[in-house]
Every structure is written in structure tokens, then in C-alpha cells.
Design an enzyme around this catalytic site. Structure first.
Site, short mmCIF file in Angstrom:
data_model
loop_
_atom_site.label_atom_id
_atom_site.label_comp_id
_atom_site.label_asym_id
_atom_site.label_seq_id
_atom_site.Cartn_x
_atom_site.Cartn_y
_atom_site.Cartn_z
N GLU A 49 18.87 33.37 16.07
CA GLU A 49 19.13 33.01 14.52
C GLU A 49 19.51 34.49 13.86
O GLU A 49 18.57 35.24 13.95
CB GLU A 49 17.72 32.65 14.11
CG GLU A 49 17.64 32.03 12.52
CD GLU A 49 16.49 31.48 12.34
OE1 GLU A 49 15.90 31.88 11.00
OE2 GLU A 49 15.62 31.05 13.23
N ASP A 60 11.77 35.32 2.84
CA ASP A 60 11.59 36.26 3.74
C ASP A 60 10.33 37.40 3.50
O ASP A 60 10.06 37.72 2.19
CB ASP A 60 12.73 37.44 4.02
CG ASP A 60 13.84 36.30 4.25
OD1 ASP A 60 13.56 35.37 5.29
OD2 ASP A 60 15.14 36.82 4.21
#
Length: 258
Positions: A49, A60
């Protein structure tokens, strides 16, 4: 079947869950990010990924945010993503997905983005802030270029929403194990198994779990009910602290190679 689905199914045929490893594109520099991704594949990652740095990474956690901030500060450009994907796909057999916020695809244009990703050998994209209801343009572009599209399912997803996610996804459904941002945690949320079960019941053929996975025990625990386990922060921290060799060692540990 999709490239990503093939990778997950190959792991299943070996009696294990797929190991999916995340690293940011271009961190700490382009060549090192390529070497780190290759090392991941060589040490047990079935699916890679590659995260595209973005200025407002709402999903994130701090480790990944810091890494992508550094990449953006040195003048990162989208062209690098396709160059990195092409280099990694040429050197490994792993399925290579990009993880990107929708604004970046929208700005380039879904058709152009999909074409360039496919030309680079990419398997598809994970789009954390895009819902199936608003993804018509991306789904059409991905279909036209035979790309996988991975949507997120959360503990709060209703049965109706879960069915829509399962129908729109190709490759796997990304099961979010907790509400919040990415980051290494000491325990896996007990919501993870419920998300996997609900997504399977909604028709998803493969459900992979991420957010908070950082140890081999986490991988083993999640592997007992999920089709794949996604690790990000622990690998990014390894790259930050010890370079490519540390990523290789962490990947081998998490995948059970050591």
C-alpha cells in the site's frame, strides 16, 4: 478476479491471512521508498500500500503525518507516485495499491489518474475519504482501466451502508478496527471482528483490517477472522528509525518469517 483479490486468495490457500504493508510514497526520498517497498514484499507482504502524501491527511496518525509532511516539504509531485509504483511492480510480484485522498484524484481527473496508475502496473486504490455514494466517476474510471477500488467499512456502518460498500469494492473491503486515526496501539479493538463479520454478511468476499496493528500477536489475532491484516505506522516508524533494513526486519517479524 482482481490482482489484489488474487494475492489475498493466494494467502488464504496457504492457510493464512494476507499481510498488507503501508509506506508513504517518496519517504524519506524516492529511491529509498522504492527500496523499502521492495524489502516489504521480499519479507512477507502480499499486498503493498503506497500512500500518496497529502496536506490534510484526516485518517493518518502522527507518525505517518510527520513522514508525509517531510515529503511534501521537499517538493513532492504526483509524477513520483507513478514512477515509484512502476519501479516496485517491476521488481516484485506483490499487488501494489495506492492509498489516496479523493482530492488528489479529482484534481488530476479520475480517468487520467486511473490510466496512469494502470500503466505503472498498479492494482488499484484505497480511498479513505470517498464513499461509494459519491464515487461514480472513480468507479467508472477504475472499471475502464481494470483497477481495484477499496472502500472503508467502520464499526458505525449500518447494514445498508455495509452492503453498498461491499458492492462497490473490488479487491477487498478495508475494515476499520476503531474510530480515529492510524497509529500503533497495544491492543486491537474488539470492534474489528464485528466489522469483518458485518462486511462478510453484506456480501464482501474479502475483508482486511487495519488501524492499530503493530505486533505479530495483533497479526495472529486478526488473522483468525479477517482475510488480511494491514500494517502502516509500525513500518513507517521502522523506516524512520532504521532505514530499509529495519523495514525488512519488521516485515519479517510481522509476517511470521522469523
Amino acid at each position: 478476479m482482481s490482482i489484489t483479490a488474487d494475492a489475498v486468495e493466494a494467502a488464504r490457500a496457504e492457510g493464512r491471512s494476507a499481510f498488507i504493508g503501508y509506506l508513504p510514497a517518496g519517504y524519506p526520498d524516492k529511491e529509498t521508498s522504492i527500496a523499502a517497498a521492495i524489502a516489504l514484499a521480499e519479507n512477507g507482504a502480499d499486498v503493498l500500500e503506497i500512500g500518496i502524501p497529502y496536506s490534510d491527511p484526516v485518517m493518518d496518525g502522527p507518525v505517518i503525518q510527520q513522514a508525509t509532511t517531510e515529503v511534501l516539504a521537499r517538493g513532492f509531485r504526483m509524477d513520483e507516485v507513478f514512477e515509484i509504483v512502476a519501479a516496485v511492480t517491476a521488481a516484485t510480484d506483490a499487488a501494489v495499491l495506492v492509498m489516496t485522498y479523493w482530492n488528489l484524484i479529482d484534481r488530476m481527473g479520475p480517468e487520467v489518474f486511473a490510466r496512469r496508475l494502470a500503466e505503472a502496473g498498479g492494482a488499484g486504490a484505497i480511498t479513505p475519504d470517498l464513499t461509494p455514494d459519491e464515487a461514480g466517476a472513480w468507479i467508472a474510471a477504475a472499471e475502464a482501466h481494470d483497477l481495484d477500488r477499496v472502500f472503508l467499512a467502520a464499526p458505525t456502518s449500518t447494514p445498508e451502508r455495509m452492503r453498498r460498500i461491499a458492492e462497490a469494492s473490488r479487491g477487498f473491503v478495508y475494515g476499520v478496527s476503531l474510530m480515529g486515526v492510524t497509529g500503533a496501539r497495544t491492543e486491537v479493538s474488539d470492534a474489528a471482528e464485528r466489522v469483518v463479520s458485518a462486511a462478510h454478511e453484506a456480501g464482501a468476499g474479502r475483508v482486511c483490517v487495519g488501524l492499530g496493528v503493530s505486533t505479530r500477536s495483533h497479526v495472529e489475532e486478526i488473522g483468525g477472522y479477517a482475510d488480511g491484516v494491514i500494517v502502516g505506522t509500525a513500518l513507517v516508524a521502522a523506516l524512520r528509525d532504521g532505514g530499509v533494513e529495519a523495514v525488512a526486519a519488521k516485515a519479517a517479524e510481522l509476517s511470521g518469517r522469523v
